[in-house]
Enzyme design. Sequence first.
Site, mmCIF file in Angstrom:
data_model
loop_
_atom_site.group_PDB
_atom_site.id
_atom_site.type_symbol
_atom_site.label_atom_id
_atom_site.label_comp_id
_atom_site.label_asym_id
_atom_site.label_seq_id
_atom_site.Cartn_x
_atom_site.Cartn_y
_atom_site.Cartn_z
ATOM 1 N N VAL A 102 30.902 -14.066 29.450
ATOM 2 C CA VAL A 102 32.140 -13.307 29.432
ATOM 3 C C VAL A 102 33.099 -13.966 28.455
ATOM 4 O O VAL A 102 33.214 -15.197 28.405
ATOM 5 C CB VAL A 102 32.791 -13.250 30.833
ATOM 6 C CG1 VAL A 102 33.960 -12.275 30.833
ATOM 7 C CG2 VAL A 102 31.766 -12.861 31.883
ATOM 8 N N MET A 159 39.604 -14.995 33.712
ATOM 9 C CA MET A 159 39.315 -13.774 34.476
ATOM 10 C C MET A 159 40.160 -13.657 35.734
ATOM 11 O O MET A 159 40.493 -12.560 36.159
ATOM 12 C CB MET A 159 37.832 -13.747 34.855
ATOM 13 C CG MET A 159 36.955 -13.325 33.708
ATOM 14 S SD MET A 159 35.267 -13.025 34.260
ATOM 15 C CE MET A 159 34.571 -14.662 34.131
ATOM 16 N N TYR A 208 26.459 -27.426 36.895
ATOM 17 C CA TYR A 208 26.962 -26.051 36.952
ATOM 18 C C TYR A 208 25.964 -25.143 37.674
ATOM 19 O O TYR A 208 26.322 -24.380 38.574
ATOM 20 C CB TYR A 208 27.223 -25.543 35.533
ATOM 21 C CG TYR A 208 27.969 -24.214 35.491
ATOM 22 C CD1 TYR A 208 29.321 -24.140 35.785
ATOM 23 C CD2 TYR A 208 27.306 -23.038 35.149
ATOM 24 C CE1 TYR A 208 30.007 -22.927 35.749
ATOM 25 C CE2 TYR A 208 27.979 -21.821 35.104
ATOM 26 C CZ TYR A 208 29.328 -21.766 35.401
ATOM 27 O OH TYR A 208 29.996 -20.575 35.370
ATOM 28 N N ASP A 238 44.581 -26.930 44.487
ATOM 29 C CA ASP A 238 43.339 -27.502 43.969
ATOM 30 C C ASP A 238 42.278 -27.123 44.989
ATOM 31 O O ASP A 238 42.298 -27.615 46.134
ATOM 32 C CB ASP A 238 43.456 -29.025 43.846
ATOM 33 C CG ASP A 238 42.144 -29.665 43.391
ATOM 34 O OD1 ASP A 238 41.107 -28.967 43.334
ATOM 35 O OD2 ASP A 238 42.146 -30.872 43.095
ATOM 36 N N VAL A 239 41.365 -26.251 44.599
ATOM 37 C CA VAL A 239 40.407 -25.720 45.583
ATOM 38 C C VAL A 239 39.524 -26.804 46.184
ATOM 39 O O VAL A 239 38.925 -26.596 47.243
ATOM 40 C CB VAL A 239 39.517 -24.600 44.978
ATOM 41 C CG1 VAL A 239 40.348 -23.384 44.590
ATOM 42 C CG2 VAL A 239 38.694 -25.119 43.806
ATOM 43 N N ASN A 268 37.464 -17.548 42.645
ATOM 44 C CA ASN A 268 37.184 -17.423 41.217
ATOM 45 C C ASN A 268 37.269 -18.756 40.472
ATOM 46 O O ASN A 268 36.595 -18.929 39.453
ATOM 47 C CB ASN A 268 38.185 -16.423 40.615
ATOM 48 C CG ASN A 268 38.249 -16.506 39.109
ATOM 49 O OD1 ASN A 268 37.403 -15.970 38.403
ATOM 50 N ND2 ASN A 268 39.259 -17.205 38.589
ATOM 51 N N ASP A 294 46.340 -21.663 41.785
ATOM 52 C CA ASP A 294 45.699 -22.419 40.689
ATOM 53 C C ASP A 294 46.221 -23.850 40.698
ATOM 54 O O ASP A 294 47.292 -24.105 41.246
ATOM 55 C CB ASP A 294 46.022 -21.750 39.330
ATOM 56 C CG ASP A 294 44.948 -22.019 38.279
ATOM 57 O OD1 ASP A 294 44.698 -23.199 37.966
ATOM 58 O OD2 ASP A 294 44.349 -21.051 37.781
ATOM 59 N N LYS A 328 26.492 -23.221 41.297
ATOM 60 C CA LYS A 328 26.506 -21.756 41.392
ATOM 61 C C LYS A 328 25.363 -21.228 42.259
ATOM 62 O O LYS A 328 25.507 -20.222 42.945
ATOM 63 C CB LYS A 328 26.470 -21.143 39.984
ATOM 64 C CG LYS A 328 27.735 -21.434 39.147
ATOM 65 C CD LYS A 328 29.005 -20.886 39.790
ATOM 66 C CE LYS A 328 30.209 -20.930 38.854
ATOM 67 N NZ LYS A 328 31.435 -20.397 39.479
ATOM 68 N N THR A 331 35.986 -15.471 27.671
ATOM 69 C CA THR A 331 37.186 -16.122 28.216
ATOM 70 C C THR A 331 37.265 -17.532 27.623
ATOM 71 O O THR A 331 36.309 -17.996 26.988
ATOM 72 C CB THR A 331 37.117 -16.274 29.756
ATOM 73 O OG1 THR A 331 36.175 -17.299 30.070
ATOM 74 C CG2 THR A 331 36.751 -14.983 30.453
#
Length: 266
Positions: free
Chosen positions: A192, A25, A159, A68-69, A95, A44, A163, A194
């Site tokens: 979604v 996305m 996860y 790398d976030v 994202n 990214d 979130k 993806t």
Amino acid sequence: MSDASSTETVRYPAVVLVTGAAGGMGAGHARALAARGVHVCVADVADTAPVVARIRAEGGSASGHTLDVADPGAWARVVAEIRDARGELGGLVNNAGISRRLEFLDTSDEVWERVMRVNLFGPFYGMKAVAGLMRDSGGGSIVNISSIAGQIGYFSPAYSSSKWGLTGLSKSAAGAFAKWGIRVNSVHPGLVDTPLLDGADAFVASAVASVPAGRTARPEEVTDVVLHLLSDRSTYLTGSEVTVDGGLTSNGLYHRIVAESGGARA
Ligand SMILES: NC(=O)c1ccc[n+]([C@@H]2O[C@H](COP(=O)([O-])OP(=O)(O)OC[C@H]3O[C@@H](n4cnc5c(N)ncnc54)[C@H](O)[C@@H]3O)[C@@H](O)[C@H]2O)c1
């Protein structure tokens, strides 16, 4: 109705940073923004060159950034690159995210920590890193991509916790940054279509049975919400959760019961 809301023109920030934009996305958000005249900073851990090349081939403006976030030092470098090259930043889309569909007792410490570092620490580091440049740019909009797993119980604890954490982090940041004209909202997609869902066919088929819309979302349907939150059409939206799930969390249970029992009067 004000003059601003009656015109057809929608305005976006001149420069927007999208993380996890090499694929999925994030790449879609980046291309849609570039098509609207935004310079997109495509960030990214994976190679960003193909997305940047595609945006340029489509007539848009983009730059690639290795990020790398989960690494605060990398965020500082990327924000310095943007300040040097563009001098401003009006939007951030947090994202980048990873999913490990592991049940509670199968979730190792290593998985727990990595998912938290990418999905929750990443946006924290990111918002800290961009806030000063956004303030100096006159304000902006931050869009944090959470999930419905950040609004309801979800079987994968890492996860879901990451979130849910991002849902709260978004509200905290919305309060902290309002004084600088920076809005912060979270987006909560359901299922979604993806690569994140690759290999989960049985899971997806079963989950879709509870989606009143009867299907997974097209990535563009999430992009439309991200565009709205970045634009001047959402100037009074901050600290909000926008759920994009085809009715799953609001009506999924009774939708499924009615479908399986043959009708509401059965
Ligand atoms: N696909 C879904 O059904 C769904 C549902 C709800 C929420 N989401 C969320 O939407 C976001 C995007 O999901 P997607 O389906 O496009 O995922 P995807 O796996 O297709 O793409 C994720 C991108 O993030 C990048 N990435 C991973 N770790 C990174 C890191 N440490 N630093 C920088 N980049 C990193 C990957 O290289 C990839 O390009 C994620 O936050 C995800 O949790 C997805």
